[in-house]
Design a protein around this motif. Structure first.
Motif, mmCIF file in Angstrom:
data_model
loop_
_atom_site.group_PDB
_atom_site.id
_atom_site.type_symbol
_atom_site.label_atom_id
_atom_site.label_comp_id
_atom_site.label_asym_id
_atom_site.label_seq_id
_atom_site.Cartn_x
_atom_site.Cartn_y
_atom_site.Cartn_z
ATOM 1 N N GLU A 145 0.835 -1.204 0.000
ATOM 2 C CA GLU A 145 0.000 0.000 0.000
ATOM 3 C C GLU A 145 0.871 1.255 0.000
ATOM 4 O O GLU A 145 0.572 2.227 -0.704
ATOM 5 C CB GLU A 145 -0.935 -0.005 1.205
ATOM 6 C CG GLU A 145 -2.015 -1.054 1.112
ATOM 7 C CD GLU A 145 -2.774 -1.251 2.418
ATOM 8 O OE1 GLU A 145 -2.579 -0.465 3.380
ATOM 9 O OE2 GLU A 145 -3.566 -2.209 2.486
ATOM 10 N N GLY A 146 1.949 1.233 0.772
ATOM 11 C CA GLY A 146 2.853 2.375 0.806
ATOM 12 C C GLY A 146 3.523 2.632 -0.525
ATOM 13 O O GLY A 146 3.601 3.790 -0.982
ATOM 14 N N ARG A 147 3.991 1.579 -1.200
ATOM 15 C CA ARG A 147 4.621 1.752 -2.514
ATOM 16 C C ARG A 147 3.622 2.268 -3.545
ATOM 17 O O ARG A 147 3.987 3.055 -4.425
ATOM 18 C CB ARG A 147 5.236 0.423 -2.999
ATOM 19 C CG ARG A 147 6.474 -0.009 -2.265
ATOM 20 C CD ARG A 147 7.170 -1.194 -2.919
ATOM 21 N NE ARG A 147 6.291 -2.273 -3.326
ATOM 22 C CZ ARG A 147 5.868 -3.272 -2.557
ATOM 23 N NH1 ARG A 147 6.274 -3.331 -1.289
ATOM 24 N NH2 ARG A 147 5.078 -4.217 -3.032
ATOM 25 N N ALA A 177 0.991 4.195 -2.879
ATOM 26 C CA ALA A 177 0.657 5.585 -2.568
ATOM 27 C C ALA A 177 1.826 6.531 -2.841
ATOM 28 O O ALA A 177 1.629 7.672 -3.271
ATOM 29 C CB ALA A 177 0.249 5.703 -1.094
ATOM 30 N N ARG A 178 3.041 6.025 -2.624
ATOM 31 C CA ARG A 178 4.211 6.874 -2.770
ATOM 32 C C ARG A 178 5.404 5.975 -3.095
ATOM 33 O O ARG A 178 5.894 5.256 -2.238
ATOM 34 C CB ARG A 178 4.472 7.614 -1.459
ATOM 35 C CG ARG A 178 5.578 8.624 -1.525
ATOM 36 C CD ARG A 178 5.708 9.421 -0.219
ATOM 37 N NE ARG A 178 4.427 9.597 0.445
ATOM 38 C CZ ARG A 178 4.192 9.288 1.722
ATOM 39 N NH1 ARG A 178 5.148 8.806 2.471
ATOM 40 N NH2 ARG A 178 3.006 9.454 2.277
ATOM 41 N N PRO A 179 5.877 5.985 -4.315
ATOM 42 C CA PRO A 179 7.010 5.133 -4.691
ATOM 43 C C PRO A 179 8.205 5.328 -3.766
ATOM 44 O O PRO A 179 8.508 6.458 -3.368
ATOM 45 C CB PRO A 179 7.336 5.549 -6.123
ATOM 46 C CG PRO A 179 6.065 6.130 -6.639
ATOM 47 C CD PRO A 179 5.407 6.788 -5.447
ATOM 48 N N TYR A 180 8.860 4.222 -3.446
ATOM 49 C CA TYR A 180 10.026 4.263 -2.566
ATOM 50 C C TYR A 180 11.228 4.779 -3.329
ATOM 51 O O TYR A 180 11.465 4.400 -4.471
ATOM 52 C CB TYR A 180 10.319 2.866 -2.015
ATOM 53 C CG TYR A 180 11.454 2.869 -1.026
ATOM 54 C CD1 TYR A 180 11.224 3.198 0.306
ATOM 55 C CD2 TYR A 180 12.744 2.554 -1.411
ATOM 56 C CE1 TYR A 180 12.266 3.218 1.211
ATOM 57 C CE2 TYR A 180 13.795 2.575 -0.501
ATOM 58 C CZ TYR A 180 13.548 2.902 0.809
ATOM 59 O OH TYR A 180 14.575 2.925 1.720
#
Length: 184
Positions: free
Chosen positions: A175-177, A179-182
C-alpha cells in the motif's frame, strides 16, 4: 483484496541439498492461507553465469522479474560455515531496486544453530538493499533426528508467526509503494 504475492526462494544449489524439501514443507504451510499467492523460485533452476556479467543474461532477467513481481519473500537457506551460500548472494546481487520496501522472512536449516548464523548475515545484506526483514524465523535443526509431534507442532507454529508478520508487512508496504514510490 488482491492476494499478497509471496516468493519462496530456495537459496542452495548444491547436489543433494535439503533446501527443496524444507521449502516444500514451508510452501505447504503458506498455501493454507487464501490471501497468499505462493511462487517457488529455485536458484538451481537458473543458469547464472559464474562471474558477475557486464550484460544481464536471460536467466538474470528472469530472476529479477520474479523479484519485481513479488510483494514479499521467504528465503530458505542452509548455513554453511556460519553464513549463507554464495549462490544466494550472487542471486540477491542481481536485483537491487526490486527488493526495496518489501519484507523478507527466513526459513533456515543447519546443524545445532538451525541456520541462524546465515540469517544474521542475510539481515545485513537485505538491510543494505532497503528491504525489511521480519523478526521471527523458522529454524530447522537437521541433527534433531526424527521430528517428534511436539517438534513438528513448534515448526508449524513458527511458520504461522512468520507468515502473519510477512502478511502484515507485505500489505502495509505494498500500500505504501502504491501511494508513494520508494526512493533510496
Amino acid at each position: 483484496m488482491t492476494p499478497l504475492r509471496l516468493a519462496v526462494i530456495i537459496g542452495s544449489t548444491r547436489e543433494g541439498r535439503m533446501g527443496d524439501r524444507v521449502a516444500g514443507w514451508f510452501v505447504d504451510q503458506a498455501r493454507l492461507h487464501d490471501d497468499l499467492t505462493v511462487t517457488v523460485v529455485d536458484l538451481a533452476a537458473y543458469d547464472f553465469p559464474g562471474a558477475y556479467p557486464a550484460e544481464p543474461t536471460g536467466a538474470i532477467r528472469s530472476f529479477v522479474d520474479e523479484v519485481r513481481r513479488a510483494d514479499a519473500f521467504v528465503v530458505v537457506t542452509p548455513e554453511y560455515n556460519h553464513s549463507f551460500p554464495a549462490s544466494l548472494k550472487q542471486a540477491i546481487d542481481y536485483a537491487y531496486d526490486e527488493w526495496q520496501a518489501k519484507p523478507v522472512g527466513f526459513v533456515a536449516y543447519g546443524c545445532r544453530s538451525t541456520g541462524l548464523h546465515a540469517v544474521d548475515q542475510l539481515r545485513t545484506v537485505f538491510t543494505a538493499l532497503h528491504a525489511t526483514t521480519v523478526r521471527d524465523v523458522v529454524g530447522v535443526d537437521l541433527l534433531c533426528g526424527e521430528p517428534t509431534p511436539l517438534h513438528v507442532d513448534q515448526l508449524r507454529q513458527d511458520a504461522r508467526v512468520l507468515l502473519d508478520q510477512l502478511r502484515w508487512w507485505g500489505l502495509a508496504l505494498r500500500e505504501g509503494r502504491a501511494a508513494r514510490p520508494y526512493v533510496s
